[in-house]
Design an enzyme around this catalytic site. Structure first.
Site, PDB file in Angstrom:
ATOM      1  N   CYS A  44     -32.083  11.438   4.071  1.00  0.00           N
ATOM      2  CA  CYS A  44     -31.307  12.641   3.766  1.00  0.00           C
ATOM      3  C   CYS A  44     -30.286  12.960   4.848  1.00  0.00           C
ATOM      4  O   CYS A  44     -29.433  13.830   4.655  1.00  0.00           O
ATOM      5  CB  CYS A  44     -32.258  13.831   3.572  1.00  0.00           C
ATOM      6  SG  CYS A  44     -33.106  13.786   1.983  1.00  0.00           S
ATOM      7  N   LYS A  53     -26.617  12.787   3.711  1.00  0.00           N
ATOM      8  CA  LYS A  53     -26.029  13.760   2.800  1.00  0.00           C
ATOM      9  C   LYS A  53     -24.700  14.284   3.325  1.00  0.00           C
ATOM     10  O   LYS A  53     -24.520  14.489   4.528  1.00  0.00           O
ATOM     11  CB  LYS A  53     -26.984  14.948   2.592  1.00  0.00           C
ATOM     12  CG  LYS A  53     -28.215  14.616   1.778  1.00  0.00           C
ATOM     13  CD  LYS A  53     -29.130  15.815   1.624  1.00  0.00           C
ATOM     14  CE  LYS A  53     -28.546  16.860   0.700  1.00  0.00           C
ATOM     15  NZ  LYS A  53     -29.526  17.919   0.378  1.00  0.00           N
ATOM     16  N   ASP A  84     -28.546  25.291  -5.716  1.00  0.00           N
ATOM     17  CA  ASP A  84     -30.001  25.186  -5.825  1.00  0.00           C
ATOM     18  C   ASP A  84     -30.432  23.734  -5.842  1.00  0.00           C
ATOM     19  O   ASP A  84     -29.613  22.822  -5.752  1.00  0.00           O
ATOM     20  CB  ASP A  84     -30.494  25.923  -7.073  1.00  0.00           C
ATOM     21  CG  ASP A  84     -31.723  26.760  -6.804  1.00  0.00           C
ATOM     22  OD1 ASP A  84     -32.675  26.226  -6.205  1.00  0.00           O
ATOM     23  OD2 ASP A  84     -31.732  27.945  -7.162  1.00  0.00           O
ATOM     24  N   ASP A  85     -31.736  23.508  -5.956  1.00  0.00           N
ATOM     25  CA  ASP A  85     -32.293  22.166  -5.825  1.00  0.00           C
ATOM     26  C   ASP A  85     -32.130  21.329  -7.087  1.00  0.00           C
ATOM     27  O   ASP A  85     -32.094  20.107  -7.027  1.00  0.00           O
ATOM     28  CB  ASP A  85     -33.778  22.251  -5.460  1.00  0.00           C
ATOM     29  CG  ASP A  85     -33.980  22.910  -4.102  1.00  0.00           C
ATOM     30  OD1 ASP A  85     -33.480  22.344  -3.110  1.00  0.00           O
ATOM     31  OD2 ASP A  85     -34.608  23.965  -4.041  1.00  0.00           O
ATOM     32  N   ASP A 143     -31.392  12.233  -6.799  1.00  0.00           N
ATOM     33  CA  ASP A 143     -31.361  12.086  -5.347  1.00  0.00           C
ATOM     34  C   ASP A 143     -31.551  10.616  -4.987  1.00  0.00           C
ATOM     35  O   ASP A 143     -32.441   9.959  -5.513  1.00  0.00           O
ATOM     36  CB  ASP A 143     -32.459  12.923  -4.687  1.00  0.00           C
ATOM     37  CG  ASP A 143     -32.044  13.429  -3.308  1.00  0.00           C
ATOM     38  OD1 ASP A 143     -31.466  12.621  -2.554  1.00  0.00           O
ATOM     39  OD2 ASP A 143     -32.297  14.593  -2.992  1.00  0.00           O
ATOM     40  N   ASP A 146     -37.357  18.005  -5.672  1.00  0.00           N
ATOM     41  CA  ASP A 146     -36.448  19.028  -6.188  1.00  0.00           C
ATOM     42  C   ASP A 146     -37.018  19.722  -7.426  1.00  0.00           C
ATOM     43  O   ASP A 146     -36.801  20.911  -7.647  1.00  0.00           O
ATOM     44  CB  ASP A 146     -35.091  18.417  -6.522  1.00  0.00           C
ATOM     45  CG  ASP A 146     -34.282  18.080  -5.286  1.00  0.00           C
ATOM     46  OD1 ASP A 146     -34.542  18.673  -4.228  1.00  0.00           O
ATOM     47  OD2 ASP A 146     -33.386  17.216  -5.375  1.00  0.00           O
ATOM     48  N   GLY A 173     -33.093   2.840 -15.779  1.00  0.00           N
ATOM     49  CA  GLY A 173     -32.258   3.172 -14.645  1.00  0.00           C
ATOM     50  C   GLY A 173     -30.968   2.400 -14.631  1.00  0.00           C
ATOM     51  O   GLY A 173     -30.541   1.827 -15.643  1.00  0.00           O
ATOM     52  N   HIS A 174     -30.335   2.342 -13.465  1.00  0.00           N
ATOM     53  CA  HIS A 174     -29.062   1.645 -13.324  1.00  0.00           C
ATOM     54  C   HIS A 174     -28.962   1.089 -11.916  1.00  0.00           C
ATOM     55  O   HIS A 174     -29.369   1.743 -10.946  1.00  0.00           O
ATOM     56  CB  HIS A 174     -27.893   2.618 -13.572  1.00  0.00           C
ATOM     57  CG  HIS A 174     -26.551   1.958 -13.552  1.00  0.00           C
ATOM     58  ND1 HIS A 174     -26.142   1.052 -14.489  1.00  0.00           N
ATOM     59  CD2 HIS A 174     -25.520   2.083 -12.674  1.00  0.00           C
ATOM     60  CE1 HIS A 174     -24.928   0.635 -14.211  1.00  0.00           C
ATOM     61  NE2 HIS A 174     -24.514   1.242 -13.112  1.00  0.00           N
ATOM     62  N   ASP A 184     -36.790  23.165  -1.204  1.00  0.00           N
ATOM     63  CA  ASP A 184     -37.383  22.165  -0.321  1.00  0.00           C
ATOM     64  C   ASP A 184     -36.449  21.942   0.862  1.00  0.00           C
ATOM     65  O   ASP A 184     -35.231  21.981   0.739  1.00  0.00           O
ATOM     66  CB  ASP A 184     -37.728  20.863  -1.051  1.00  0.00           C
ATOM     67  CG  ASP A 184     -36.532  20.175  -1.681  1.00  0.00           C
ATOM     68  OD1 ASP A 184     -35.512  20.831  -1.909  1.00  0.00           O
ATOM     69  OD2 ASP A 184     -36.626  18.962  -1.951  1.00  0.00           O
TER      70      ASP A 184
END
Length: 346
Positions: free
Chosen positions: A16, A19, A48-49, A66, A89, A136-137, A224
């Site tokens: 993180c 970010k 917000d999360d 995320d 989240d 997914g990707h 969080d």
């Protein structure tokens, strides 16, 4: 596998800490139009999360995404951490994760076994949460990245946001601080084996038990604590709630080894971004600089910060003590008087 590939050597920044800073992010999103929909209970304009969309009177969807570069050398561990962080989240909104999609960027030369282990770590952590990864990707990239897009469920009347804190609320935190500093020191082989093991244990621990406990009490706000650090996320909570937070720094669980590194000036780049964003809103009082740095430290898969009705705070704390890595009663919410949003009390 850990001896075959060192994932953190392939990334410029980790977890993180990668970010975009909160201040820069606000500028990037500032003039974007928000489509108005009465069923959109929480959108990106709320800082917000996760987003929340009402489906029926009894059901709302919680959605988040995320992903980040490696914060651990071992691929399986990296997959676990990235998944736990993404799932968090949904927990912060009071929701239960149900479905997830992988998001992955892989270098062409990364061994297939390493890619498999990253995915296995993510799958197993998602299953621990009771969520199903359904697809997914993936893309090719010189720097590996992994994470999840997560969908969860919550009752529309029980959504927790970061903007509902009320004067008198007690602030509770569920994991210690210092993960960003420990992982930064680990890049130059300074972190002890015990310190790194603690960081990994914290980052792979789901916030599920914290969420399951808090929904049984009068929790007015939750977020969080991740990339923006305790003070960055705290400023967002204070501003969103029209309140100010008073933190008892002595009650915050600061990982001792990380504090020693902070005193030596071994700090992640993300800490400086967080300080730049939040410092204008913080009165540090007599708090020593190294402890301030710890409060700005970007956390990966950090704990939940809750604003709890004072009548329920002790009962919730009692339940959390045996359920989370570190149950801490770290301060209170007060009515905003103008000026700073957070006050630190040594």
């Amino acid at each position: 596998m850990e001896s075959e590939v060192k994932l953190t050597k392939l990334a410029n920044c980790a977890g993180c800490g990668a970010k975009v800073g909160a201040g820069v992010l606000a500028q990037l999103l500032g003039d974007l139009k928000v489509l108005r929909d009465p069923n959109l209970l929480v959108g990106f304009d709320r800082s917000d999360d996760a987003s929340v969309y009402k489906i029926t009177e009894d059901l709302a969807l919680v959605q988040t995404v995320d992903f980040f570069p490696p914060i651990a050398d071992d691929p399986y561990t990296f997959g676990q951490i990235a998944a736990a962080n993404a799932l968090s989240d949904v927990y912060a909104m009071g929701g239960e994760p149900k479905l997830a999609l992988n998001i992955m960027a892989v270098p062409e030369k990364l061994p297939r076994e390493a890619v498999h282990e990253i995915l296995r770590g993510g799958y197993e952590k998602a299953y621990e949460a009771g969520a199903i990864i359904t697809g997914g990707h993936s893309i090719l990239d010189n720097e590996p990245k992994y994470g999840l897009a997560v969908t969860g469920f919550v009752h529309p009347d029980r959504v927790l946001t970061n903007s509902g804190a009320r004067p008198g609320d007690v602030l509770i935190l569920t994991k210690p601080l210092g993960i960003g500093i420990l992982t930064t020191a680990a890049k130059v082989s300074l972190t002890s084996e015990e310190g790194m093991a603690l960081a990994v244990k914290l980052m792979t621990t789901l916030n599920k038990t914290a969420r399951d406990a808090m929904v049984r009490y009068r929790v007015h706000a939750c977020t969080d604590v991740t990339g923006f650090g305790l003070l960055g996320h705290g400023v967002e909570m204070a501003e969103g709630s029209g309140a100010e937070l008073h933190l008892d720094v002595g009650a915050v669980d600061l990982i001792p080894e990380a504090l020693e590194f902070a005193k030596m000036g071994i700090l992640p780049e993300g800490m400086y971004r967080n300080r730049s964003f939040a410092e204008p809103h913080v009165d540090p009082g007599e708090t020593e600089l190294a402890k301030q740095d710890m409060l700005y430290d970007p956390q990966t898969s950090g704990g939940l910060l809750m604003a709890v009705d004072p009548g329920d705070a002790e009962a919730l704390m009692e339940e959390l003590r045996s359920a989370v890595p570190s149950a801490q009663r770290i301060g209170t919410v007060r009515a905003y008087r103008g000026g700073k949003r957070i006050y630190l009390h040594p």
